[in-house]
Scaffold this active site. Structure first.
Site, short mmCIF file in Angstrom:
data_model
loop_
_atom_site.label_atom_id
_atom_site.label_comp_id
_atom_site.label_asym_id
_atom_site.label_seq_id
_atom_site.Cartn_x
_atom_site.Cartn_y
_atom_site.Cartn_z
CB ALA A 145 -0.92 -9.54 5.98
CG ASP B 121 -8.30 -5.98 -2.89
OD1 ASP B 121 -9.31 -5.97 -2.17
OD2 ASP B 121 -7.67 -7.02 -3.17
CB SER C 114 11.38 -3.04 -4.21
OG SER C 114 11.04 -3.39 -2.88
#
Ligand code: GLA
Length: 384
Positions: free
Chosen positions: A124, A173, A64
């Site tokens: 978030a 999602d 990452s």
């Protein structure tokens, strides 16, 4: 392309491709997906990019851009939900979980090198996890030529999160990230996975949809989410229903009269009225009457705050302040206990609403919120 360059710098050879998947906001339909109900999310422009190449062996190397240490190296044969990467490597459980879910479904995935970069904010409430899962799932299934449909891809990504990462989320999602279309909101039946792509063009209506990231995530979020799920399942069972989706709005009062527990009554009232709000907002979008969705968004917030009890002071302050500054409607979005709120406002009120929310957060001693305007972006796809 940043992800391809970073891949080359890290692994010393070219990736075979770059795949991206977006985060999402949910316009309305909260905590309905694990009740087989209806949701209305859209994809954000913020995306996670996975640059990837096959390997000749059964090794998975995951890196990452946000983590300074080297790649997490895993053996496909050893992937096991009981020993998922954790601690500093916890982020790697999402892509590793996707590889595990593919293998578990009997699909022929092999080794791969992955480099992951993302501008979806984490924590978030904007589904950075789903973006990572779906981008990885698309990369691995295309590299290994497994022709999955987008709903199949989303289901697989959700399985990775449920069974490997251990988060009991619904399918909203992953479906939003995998299936969204630019300029449209996704009206989704989470039982049948039937999709309707409805126009959502704020700019054409002289409007803006603000995303107010409160930058807080309360510690009780995970346990409370699981408890809400079990409340709903308990209520459905008590009412003799497969899922709360099967309780029509017209039958709500009668059903509430059959439940003794006041907590379960509130949970049921939220889910049933929320499904009804999704239907009504869907009708308004179809008719191009965006501004009129405002009061339904606010009703949704009140229901999440009072009946479902998943809001928090920062979200309530964002919503109340946006409303007082002239928003047509405002609500928390996502699982709750922090994360982001939405506010539907006149385009020319953006500066004023933003200023008012910032000032209210300062006065209350909260972190300064991150405020952006959002419009529906494209779902997952191949970039290179
Ligand atoms: C989280 C979960 C979704 C959904 C929402 C609440 O975002 O991942 O599946 O349940 O909360 O609507």
């Amino acid at each position: 392309m940043a992800a391809a360059h970073a891949f080359r710098d890290l692994y010393g050879y070219e990736p075979e491709g770059v795949w991206t998947a977006p985060g999402r906001v949910n316009l309305i339909g909260e905590h309905t997906d694990y009740n087989d109900g209806f949701v209305l999310p859209f994809a954000l422009p913020q995306r996670t990019a996975v640059a990837a190449a096959r390997r000749a062996d059964r090794t998975l190397r995951l890196h990452s851009a946000d983590v300074p240490s080297g790649p997490v190296v895993l053996d496909l044969a050893g992937l096991d939900p009981a020993h998922a990467p954790h601690g500093d490597d916890g982020w790697a459980a999402y892509p590793a979980g996707v590889a595990w879910a593919l293998l578990d479904a009997g699909l022929p995935v092999g080794g791969a090198d992955l480099h992951i970069g993302s501008d979806v904010p984490t924590g978030a409430g904007l589904s950075s996890s789903a973006a990572l899962e779906v981008a990885t799932a698309l990369a691995l299934t295309e590299l290994y030529e497994m022709p999955l449909t987008r709903p199949e891809l989303a289901a697989l990504a959700r399985r990775a999160e449920n069974a490997y990462v251990g988060v009991p989320c619904g399918v909203m999602d992953q479906m939003a990230s995998a299936c969204a279309i630019e300029g449209r909101a996704l009206h989704l039946d989470t039982r049948t996975l039937e999709q309707r792509h409805l126009p959502f063009d704020c700019a054409a209506a002289g409007l803006r949809l603000l995303v107010i990231d409160t930058r807080v995530k309360h510690a009780l979020a995970d346990g409370a989410y699981a408890r809400r799920r079990s409340d709903c399942h308990q209520a459905a069972a008590a009412l003799g229903l497969t899922a709360l989706r099967d309780l029509p709005h017209t039958e709500l009062d009668k059903a509430l009269g059959r439940l003794d527990d006041p907590v379960l009554r509130r949970r049921v009232r939220h889910v049933v009225t929320e499904n009804e709000r999704v239907a009504r907002v869907g009708e308004l979008l179809r008719a191009g009457r965006l501004r009129e969705t405002g009061p339904l968004l606010t009703e949704g917030h009140v229901s999440l705050r009072d009946d479902y009890e998943v809001s928090c002071p920062e979200l309530d302050l964002a919503v109340a302040t946006a409303q007082a500054a002239g928003a047509y409607g405002s609500r928390m979005t996502g699982g709750g206990f922090g994360g982001s709120a939405l506010a539907l406002i006149d385009a020319d009120a953006e500066a004023e609403v933003t200023r008012a929310v910032r000032a209210a957060f300062r006065a209350a001693g909260h972190l300064p919120p991150h405020i952006t305007a959002a419009a529906p972006a494209a779902g997952a796809g191949r970039l290179l």
